[in-house]
Design a protein around this motif. Structure first.
Motif, PDB file in Angstrom:
ATOM      1  N   ASN A 287       0.698  -1.278   0.062  1.00  0.00           N
ATOM      2  CA  ASN A 287      -0.036   0.219   0.069  1.00  0.00           C
ATOM      3  C   ASN A 287       0.809   1.208   0.063  1.00  0.00           C
ATOM      4  O   ASN A 287       1.032   1.834   1.096  1.00  0.00           O
ATOM      5  N   PRO A 288       1.205   1.611  -1.066  1.00  0.00           N
ATOM      6  CA  PRO A 288       2.223   2.884  -1.340  1.00  0.00           C
ATOM      7  C   PRO A 288       1.590   4.288  -0.926  1.00  0.00           C
ATOM      8  O   PRO A 288       2.258   5.222  -0.654  1.00  0.00           O
ATOM      9  N   LEU A 289       0.151   4.164  -0.703  1.00  0.00           N
ATOM     10  CA  LEU A 289      -0.574   5.094  -0.293  1.00  0.00           C
ATOM     11  C   LEU A 289      -0.901   5.146   1.105  1.00  0.00           C
ATOM     12  O   LEU A 289      -1.723   5.946   1.681  1.00  0.00           O
ATOM     13  N   SER A 290      -0.269   4.329   1.946  1.00  0.00           N
ATOM     14  CA  SER A 290      -0.623   4.167   3.430  1.00  0.00           C
ATOM     15  C   SER A 290      -0.228   5.418   4.025  1.00  0.00           C
ATOM     16  O   SER A 290       0.827   5.778   3.641  1.00  0.00           O
ATOM     17  N   TYR A 291      -0.685   5.537   5.154  1.00  0.00           N
ATOM     18  CA  TYR A 291      -0.355   6.624   6.033  1.00  0.00           C
ATOM     19  C   TYR A 291       1.158   6.382   6.912  1.00  0.00           C
ATOM     20  O   TYR A 291       1.762   7.252   6.819  1.00  0.00           O
ATOM     21  N   ASN A 292       1.362   4.988   7.032  1.00  0.00           N
ATOM     22  CA  ASN A 292       2.507   4.613   7.703  1.00  0.00           C
ATOM     23  C   ASN A 292       3.666   4.674   6.729  1.00  0.00           C
ATOM     24  O   ASN A 292       4.095   3.550   6.085  1.00  0.00           O
ATOM     25  N   TRP A 293       3.983   5.744   6.081  1.00  0.00           N
ATOM     26  CA  TRP A 293       4.955   5.732   5.005  1.00  0.00           C
ATOM     27  C   TRP A 293       6.236   5.236   5.352  1.00  0.00           C
ATOM     28  O   TRP A 293       6.735   4.297   4.575  1.00  0.00           O
ATOM     29  N   LYS A 294       6.850   5.374   6.323  1.00  0.00           N
ATOM     30  CA  LYS A 294       8.186   4.735   6.679  1.00  0.00           C
ATOM     31  C   LYS A 294       8.062   3.384   6.650  1.00  0.00           C
ATOM     32  O   LYS A 294       8.793   2.537   6.147  1.00  0.00           O
ATOM     33  N   GLU A 295       7.222   2.583   7.533  1.00  0.00           N
ATOM     34  CA  GLU A 295       7.028   1.337   7.607  1.00  0.00           C
ATOM     35  C   GLU A 295       6.617   0.636   6.382  1.00  0.00           C
ATOM     36  O   GLU A 295       7.270  -0.638   5.976  1.00  0.00           O
ATOM     37  N   GLU A 296       5.870   1.306   5.298  1.00  0.00           N
ATOM     38  CA  GLU A 296       5.623   0.510   4.112  1.00  0.00           C
ATOM     39  C   GLU A 296       6.814   0.645   3.190  1.00  0.00           C
ATOM     40  O   GLU A 296       7.138  -0.365   2.500  1.00  0.00           O
ATOM     41  N   MET A 297       7.526   1.695   3.170  1.00  0.00           N
ATOM     42  CA  MET A 297       8.717   1.667   2.328  1.00  0.00           C
ATOM     43  C   MET A 297       9.517   0.672   2.699  1.00  0.00           C
ATOM     44  O   MET A 297      10.297  -0.134   1.917  1.00  0.00           O
ATOM     45  N   ILE A 298       9.851   0.538   4.108  1.00  0.00           N
ATOM     46  CA  ILE A 298      10.828  -0.516   4.607  1.00  0.00           C
ATOM     47  C   ILE A 298      10.250  -1.949   4.275  1.00  0.00           C
ATOM     48  O   ILE A 298      11.036  -2.927   4.075  1.00  0.00           O
ATOM     49  N   ARG A 299       8.951  -1.947   4.411  1.00  0.00           N
ATOM     50  CA  ARG A 299       8.116  -3.322   4.056  1.00  0.00           C
ATOM     51  C   ARG A 299       8.489  -3.744   2.674  1.00  0.00           C
ATOM     52  O   ARG A 299       8.535  -4.998   2.291  1.00  0.00           O
ATOM     53  N   ILE A 300       8.265  -2.807   1.791  1.00  0.00           N
ATOM     54  CA  ILE A 300       8.710  -2.993   0.360  1.00  0.00           C
ATOM     55  C   ILE A 300       9.937  -3.453   0.125  1.00  0.00           C
ATOM     56  O   ILE A 300      10.416  -4.474  -0.639  1.00  0.00           O
ATOM     57  N   ALA A 301      10.991  -2.932   0.485  1.00  0.00           N
ATOM     58  CA  ALA A 301      12.487  -3.416   0.495  1.00  0.00           C
ATOM     59  C   ALA A 301      12.673  -4.688   1.131  1.00  0.00           C
ATOM     60  O   ALA A 301      13.321  -5.501   0.430  1.00  0.00           O
ATOM     61  N   GLN A 302      11.981  -5.169   2.136  1.00  0.00           N
ATOM     62  CA  GLN A 302      12.147  -6.346   2.878  1.00  0.00           C
ATOM     63  C   GLN A 302      11.573  -7.321   2.151  1.00  0.00           C
ATOM     64  O   GLN A 302      12.113  -8.656   1.911  1.00  0.00           O
ATOM     65  N   SER A 303      10.399  -7.159   1.295  1.00  0.00           N
ATOM     66  CA  SER A 303       9.825  -8.092   0.468  1.00  0.00           C
ATOM     67  C   SER A 303      10.815  -8.403  -0.722  1.00  0.00           C
ATOM     68  O   SER A 303      10.672  -9.668  -1.234  1.00  0.00           O
ATOM     69  N   LEU A 304      11.688  -7.459  -1.145  1.00  0.00           N
ATOM     70  CA  LEU A 304      12.379  -7.644  -2.175  1.00  0.00           C
ATOM     71  C   LEU A 304      13.725  -8.351  -1.686  1.00  0.00           C
ATOM     72  O   LEU A 304      14.574  -9.247  -2.411  1.00  0.00           O
ATOM     73  N   ALA A 305      14.255  -8.322  -0.359  1.00  0.00           N
ATOM     74  CA  ALA A 305      15.455  -8.811   0.129  1.00  0.00           C
ATOM     75  C   ALA A 305      15.197 -10.063   0.719  1.00  0.00           C
ATOM     76  O   ALA A 305      16.279 -10.979   0.686  1.00  0.00           O
ATOM     77  N   ASP A 306      14.049 -10.603   1.030  1.00  0.00           N
ATOM     78  CA  ASP A 306      13.692 -11.742   1.481  1.00  0.00           C
ATOM     79  C   ASP A 306      13.687 -12.692   0.415  1.00  0.00           C
ATOM     80  O   ASP A 306      12.639 -12.921  -0.373  1.00  0.00           O
ATOM     81  N   GLU A 307      14.728 -13.545   0.289  1.00  0.00           N
ATOM     82  CA  GLU A 307      14.656 -14.595  -0.940  1.00  0.00           C
ATOM     83  C   GLU A 307      14.454 -16.011  -0.355  1.00  0.00           C
ATOM     84  O   GLU A 307      14.711 -16.495   0.616  1.00  0.00           O
TER      85      GLU A 307
END
Length: 288
Positions: free
Chosen positions: A268-288
């Motif tokens: 949800n790039p439109l989330s109010y929780n901007w910081k948490e969402e940006m980190i979660r997106i990066a974690q999704s790409l990092a978790d292999e």
């Protein structure tokens, strides 16, 4: 006697209502923003005893097609200022009308001075179409420009310069630390390409040397041939992540993820929780 009792009850109800304390009027200055990530930034810059931030585009809907409610249009007239985000569909449709109908509201563009990406897509007519990508909040570099413009606007509408500058510095540091964390996460993965339903992570991809492959093009569902091409590309590039935004239909993203054998991640790039969402997106790409 029965009528007398009813009369007494009614009297007591009216008396209690008349004597009960009335809700305290909120006299804070209203600032309206277009999307929730802007509210996240604005609320960290302002004194919440002086300002209240309201969002125009409701959570869970697309700002490309959203129409404000009659109540929102009425409430906007009470705002001291409106903070726009630039090139997004909602503003392209509504901004001129909002300005004309609210001459006493100060309008500011939080994307002012930002270097937009000219998005290039292969469209359904097999021609290349170009257009400005509006999703500037989806990266730390865009966030820094947004809050710089917010700070400049707040100075013009009676914000306390000293307290504002302190909050601005703190928020800049938070965004820079978020950027550092994202980089450390992505440095640990070989996954440099991903598939996404709506192209909301162009600036995220640009900042971190990634490439996004888009399912939806110019608001249109992909053809069978386009889905086949995405599946072929995903297998060839060993893509392991398909992103789907909360406000969109999941069926095509689910189909691609299933055919390729990769994970489907709801974001949800439109989330109010901007910081948490940006980190979660990066974690999704990092978790292999």
């Amino acid at each position: 006697m029965k009528r007398l009792s009813i009369g007494i009850c009614l009297f007591l109800l009216i008396f209690n209502y008349a004597c009960s304390p009335k809700p305290k009027e909120d006299k804070r200055i209203i600032i309206t923003v277009t999307i929730e990530p802007q509210r996240y930034f604005a609320e960290r810059l302002v004194d919440d005893s002086i300002f209240v931030i309201k969002t125009m585009v409701a959570p869970g809907v697309s700002p490309e097609t959203y129409d404000p409610t009659p109540n929102q249009l009425t409430e906007l007239a009470k705002s001291r200022a409106y903070f726009g985000i630039g090139q997004i569909g909602f503003e392209q449709t509504w901004m001129s009308r909002l300005k004309v109908n609210n001459p006493r509201v100060y309008f500011f563009d939080n994307s002012e001075g930002f270097n937009f990406i000219e998005a290039e897509h292969q469209c359904h007519d097999n021609h290349i179409h170009e257009g400005t990508d509006p999703h500037i909040w989806s990266s730390p570099s865009g966030a820094l420009k947004i809050i710089e413009n917010m700070r400049n606007a707040l100075i013009k509408i009676e914000a306390n310069p000293v307290n504002l500058e302190n909050r601005y510095t703190e928020l800049c540091n938070e965004i820079k630390k978020t950027d550092q964390l994202i980089r450390s996460l992505l440095d640990k993965t070989s996954q440099k390409e991903f598939i996404i339903y709506h192209p909301a992570l162009s600036y995220f991809a640009h900042d971190y040397g990634l490439k996004q492959h888009v399912i939806e093009i110019e608001g249109k569902e992909p053809s069978v041939n386009q889905i086949r091409e995405l599946i072929r590309t995903a297998k060839e590039k060993n893509i392991k992540t398909v992103f789907i935004q909360e406000e969109f239909d999941k069926k095509n993203a689910e189909l691609i993820a299933k055919e390729v054998g990769c994970k489907l991640v709801v974001i949800n790039p439109l989330s109010y929780n901007w910081k948490e969402e940006m980190i979660r997106i990066a974690q999704s790409l990092a978790d292999e």
